[in-house]
Write a protein that holds these residues in place. Structure first.
Motif, PDB file in Angstrom:
ATOM      1  N   PHE A  93       0.791  -1.135   0.332  1.00 29.41           N
ATOM      2  CA  PHE A  93      -0.407   0.481   0.216  1.00 29.41           C
ATOM      3  C   PHE A  93       0.700   1.068   0.147  1.00 29.41           C
ATOM      4  N   ALA A  94       2.149   0.689   0.960  1.00 28.11           N
ATOM      5  CA  ALA A  94       2.872   2.452   1.332  1.00 28.11           C
ATOM      6  C   ALA A  94       3.364   3.002  -0.309  1.00 28.11           C
ATOM      7  N   LYS A  95       3.842   1.915  -0.902  1.00 26.13           N
ATOM      8  CA  LYS A  95       4.748   2.555  -2.404  1.00 26.13           C
ATOM      9  C   LYS A  95       4.021   2.535  -3.294  1.00 26.13           C
ATOM     10  N   ASN A  96       2.287   2.458  -3.650  1.00 26.15           N
ATOM     11  CA  ASN A  96       1.718   2.580  -4.362  1.00 26.15           C
ATOM     12  C   ASN A  96       0.886   3.792  -3.875  1.00 26.15           C
ATOM     13  N   TYR A  97       0.802   4.604  -2.673  1.00 28.58           N
ATOM     14  CA  TYR A  97       0.234   5.602  -2.321  1.00 28.58           C
ATOM     15  C   TYR A  97       1.447   6.560  -2.613  1.00 28.58           C
ATOM     16  N   GLY A  98       3.321   5.756  -3.002  1.00 26.24           N
ATOM     17  CA  GLY A  98       3.743   7.892  -3.260  1.00 26.24           C
ATOM     18  C   GLY A  98       4.755   7.798  -2.355  1.00 26.24           C
ATOM     19  N   VAL A  99       5.237   6.811  -1.798  1.00 21.97           N
ATOM     20  CA  VAL A  99       6.547   6.511  -0.487  1.00 21.97           C
ATOM     21  C   VAL A  99       7.399   6.060  -0.933  1.00 21.97           C
ATOM     22  N   PRO A 100       8.299   6.813  -1.522  1.00 21.59           N
ATOM     23  CA  PRO A 100       9.955   6.295  -1.775  1.00 21.59           C
ATOM     24  C   PRO A 100      10.717   5.060  -1.211  1.00 21.59           C
ATOM     25  N   GLU A 101      10.745   4.282  -2.062  1.00 20.99           N
ATOM     26  CA  GLU A 101      11.607   2.994  -1.667  1.00 20.99           C
ATOM     27  C   GLU A 101      12.319   2.628   0.029  1.00 20.99           C
ATOM     28  N   VAL A 102      13.079   4.490  -0.271  1.00 17.81           N
ATOM     29  CA  VAL A 102      14.029   4.576   0.748  1.00 17.81           C
ATOM     30  C   VAL A 102      13.374   4.323   2.372  1.00 17.81           C
ATOM     31  N   ASP A 103      11.621   4.600   2.236  1.00 17.53           N
ATOM     32  CA  ASP A 103      11.283   5.390   3.216  1.00 17.53           C
ATOM     33  C   ASP A 103      10.315   3.919   3.527  1.00 17.53           C
ATOM     34  N   VAL A 104      10.659   2.761   2.640  1.00 16.83           N
ATOM     35  CA  VAL A 104       9.680   1.843   3.091  1.00 16.83           C
ATOM     36  C   VAL A 104      10.161   0.879   3.896  1.00 16.83           C
ATOM     37  N   PHE A 124       5.598   8.259   8.739  1.00 21.79           N
ATOM     38  CA  PHE A 124       5.893   9.807   8.358  1.00 21.79           C
ATOM     39  C   PHE A 124       5.317  10.710   6.808  1.00 21.79           C
ATOM     40  N   ALA A 125       6.055   9.559   6.040  1.00 19.99           N
ATOM     41  CA  ALA A 125       6.108   9.571   4.713  1.00 19.99           C
ATOM     42  C   ALA A 125       4.750   9.455   4.137  1.00 19.99           C
ATOM     43  N   VAL A 126       4.419   9.342   4.655  1.00 18.48           N
ATOM     44  CA  VAL A 126       2.486   8.527   4.224  1.00 18.48           C
ATOM     45  C   VAL A 126       1.702   9.466   4.770  1.00 18.48           C
ATOM     46  N   GLY A 127       2.292   9.906   5.980  1.00 19.65           N
ATOM     47  CA  GLY A 127       1.571  10.968   6.379  1.00 19.65           C
ATOM     48  C   GLY A 127       1.329  12.258   5.099  1.00 19.65           C
ATOM     49  N   ARG A 128       2.983  12.161   4.901  1.00 18.37           N
ATOM     50  CA  ARG A 128       3.119  13.920   4.267  1.00 18.37           C
ATOM     51  C   ARG A 128       2.043  13.451   3.275  1.00 18.37           C
ATOM     52  N   LEU A 129       2.676  12.254   2.401  1.00 18.08           N
ATOM     53  CA  LEU A 129       1.846  12.162   1.533  1.00 18.08           C
ATOM     54  C   LEU A 129       0.272  12.140   1.062  1.00 18.08           C
ATOM     55  N   THR A 130      -0.395  12.535   2.516  1.00 16.23           N
ATOM     56  CA  THR A 130      -1.989  12.375   2.847  1.00 16.23           C
ATOM     57  C   THR A 130      -2.563  13.967   1.762  1.00 16.23           C
ATOM     58  N   GLY A 131      -2.026  15.124   2.288  1.00 15.62           N
ATOM     59  CA  GLY A 131      -1.979  16.271   2.163  1.00 15.62           C
ATOM     60  C   GLY A 131      -1.994  16.332   0.197  1.00 15.62           C
ATOM     61  N   GLN A 145       3.937  17.929   2.179  1.00 18.74           N
ATOM     62  CA  GLN A 145       4.521  17.983   1.386  1.00 18.74           C
ATOM     63  C   GLN A 145       4.801  18.419   0.595  1.00 18.74           C
ATOM     64  N   ALA A 146       6.184  18.960  -0.182  1.00 22.31           N
ATOM     65  CA  ALA A 146       6.365  19.894  -1.048  1.00 22.31           C
ATOM     66  C   ALA A 146       5.092  19.772  -2.435  1.00 22.31           C
ATOM     67  N   GLN A 147       5.190  20.182  -3.381  1.00 26.08           N
ATOM     68  CA  GLN A 147       4.270  19.846  -4.826  1.00 26.08           C
ATOM     69  C   GLN A 147       4.704  20.873  -5.561  1.00 26.08           C
ATOM     70  N   GLU A 148       4.898  19.954  -7.199  1.00 23.26           N
ATOM     71  CA  GLU A 148       5.433  20.899  -8.560  1.00 23.26           C
ATOM     72  C   GLU A 148       4.695  21.756  -8.354  1.00 23.26           C
ATOM     73  N   ASN A 149       5.551  22.837  -8.786  1.00 26.14           N
ATOM     74  CA  ASN A 149       4.667  23.885  -9.236  1.00 26.14           C
ATOM     75  C   ASN A 149       4.346  23.869 -10.323  1.00 26.14           C
ATOM     76  N   VAL A 150       3.813  23.645 -11.591  1.00 23.56           N
ATOM     77  CA  VAL A 150       3.284  24.107 -12.516  1.00 23.56           C
ATOM     78  C   VAL A 150       2.557  25.089 -13.554  1.00 23.56           C
ATOM     79  N   ARG A 151       3.675  25.292 -13.951  1.00 20.98           N
ATOM     80  CA  ARG A 151       3.476  26.757 -15.111  1.00 20.98           C
ATOM     81  C   ARG A 151       3.208  26.581 -16.581  1.00 20.98           C
ATOM     82  N   ASP A 152       2.118  27.050 -17.428  1.00 20.63           N
ATOM     83  CA  ASP A 152       1.169  27.110 -18.302  1.00 20.63           C
ATOM     84  C   ASP A 152       1.667  28.061 -19.113  1.00 20.63           C
ATOM     85  N   TRP A 153       2.266  29.032 -19.845  1.00 28.89           N
ATOM     86  CA  TRP A 153       2.724  29.895 -20.253  1.00 28.89           C
ATOM     87  C   TRP A 153       2.080  29.888 -20.946  1.00 28.89           C
ATOM     88  N   THR A 154       1.387  31.481 -21.632  1.00 33.95           N
ATOM     89  CA  THR A 154       0.525  31.284 -23.053  1.00 33.95           C
ATOM     90  C   THR A 154       1.847  31.861 -24.068  1.00 33.95           C
TER      91      THR A 154
END
Length: 202
Positions: A93-104, A124-131, A145-154
């Motif tokens: 579950f943790a891996k599918n949820y997005g937890v990095p291998e190093v944290d499992v 704690f890695a699971v807890g960060r991902l819930t957000g 958890q830091a999120q990717e800041n995707v910008r759409d330029w015209t």
């Protein structure tokens, strides 16, 4: 395996070093978070590791965060291999949820209490991902958890950026809007006219 004798010599020293890494405050925070989401208290109040080693509580946690992620939770505590399966299902579950291998963590880290701090790190890695999960409104655990800041330029903005870059390049080469260094004689040799006083033909 669960009732094997305590290690001695080098193994005891390694176990003591790993045990020293445990953070009671982090464990208390993780326990409170798990209990809040699952809606049940730990089975062994005051004993964090013992309450979690059978994998039952964390499988319930997995199903709360992702319903149906653990199809069957084994509750027969007389069958150690079944309880280990609980932990393996949480790892999946943790891996599918997005937890990095190093944290499992490894199964023995929890089931045999070999490295509880590594298990807590995974929680704690699971807890960060819930957000980062859409629709999650439950309690948070640890820093967000830091999120990717995707910008759409015209197209217009991209064209302006290109023009600015081209302007910077032209400045580097010494010209700007038609201005240049043409006609300047930087670097030319100095011309010297020498009159020979012995030349009487002048």
């Amino acid at each position: 395996m669960a009732n094997r004798p305590r290690g001695y010599g080098m193994s005891a020293a390694v176990a003591a070093k790993i045990g020293a890494k445990r953070d009671p405050e982090q464990e208390a925070e993780a326990q409170a978070w798990i209990e809040a989401i699952v809606g049940e208290p730990f089975s062994h109040p005051g004993d964090y590791a013992e309450s979690l080693k059978d994998g039952i509580m964390i499988c319930k946690l997995a199903n709360k965060l992702t319903p149906g992620s653990v199809k069957k939770i084994n509750t027969n505590k007389g069958q150690s291999f079944k309880l280990r399966e609980n932990i393996e299902q949480f790892q999946k579950f943790a891996k599918n949820y997005g937890v990095p291998e190093v944290d499992v963590f490894q199964v023995v880290d929890l089931f045999e209490k070999g490295n509880i701090s590594q298990f807590t790190q995974c929680i704690f890695a699971v807890g960060r991902l819930t957000g980062t999960k859409p629709g999650y409104t439950g309690p948070s655990l640890g820093p967000k958890q830091a999120q990717e800041n995707v910008r759409d330029w015209t197209d217009e903005q991209l064209a302006q950026q290109k023009a600015m870059r081209e302007g910077e390049v032209s400045l580097q080469y010494g010209s700007n809007k038609g201005a240049s260094q043409a006609g300047q004689n930087f670097g030319l040799g100095r011309q010297i006219n020498y009159d020979d006083p012995t030349n009487k033909n002048e």
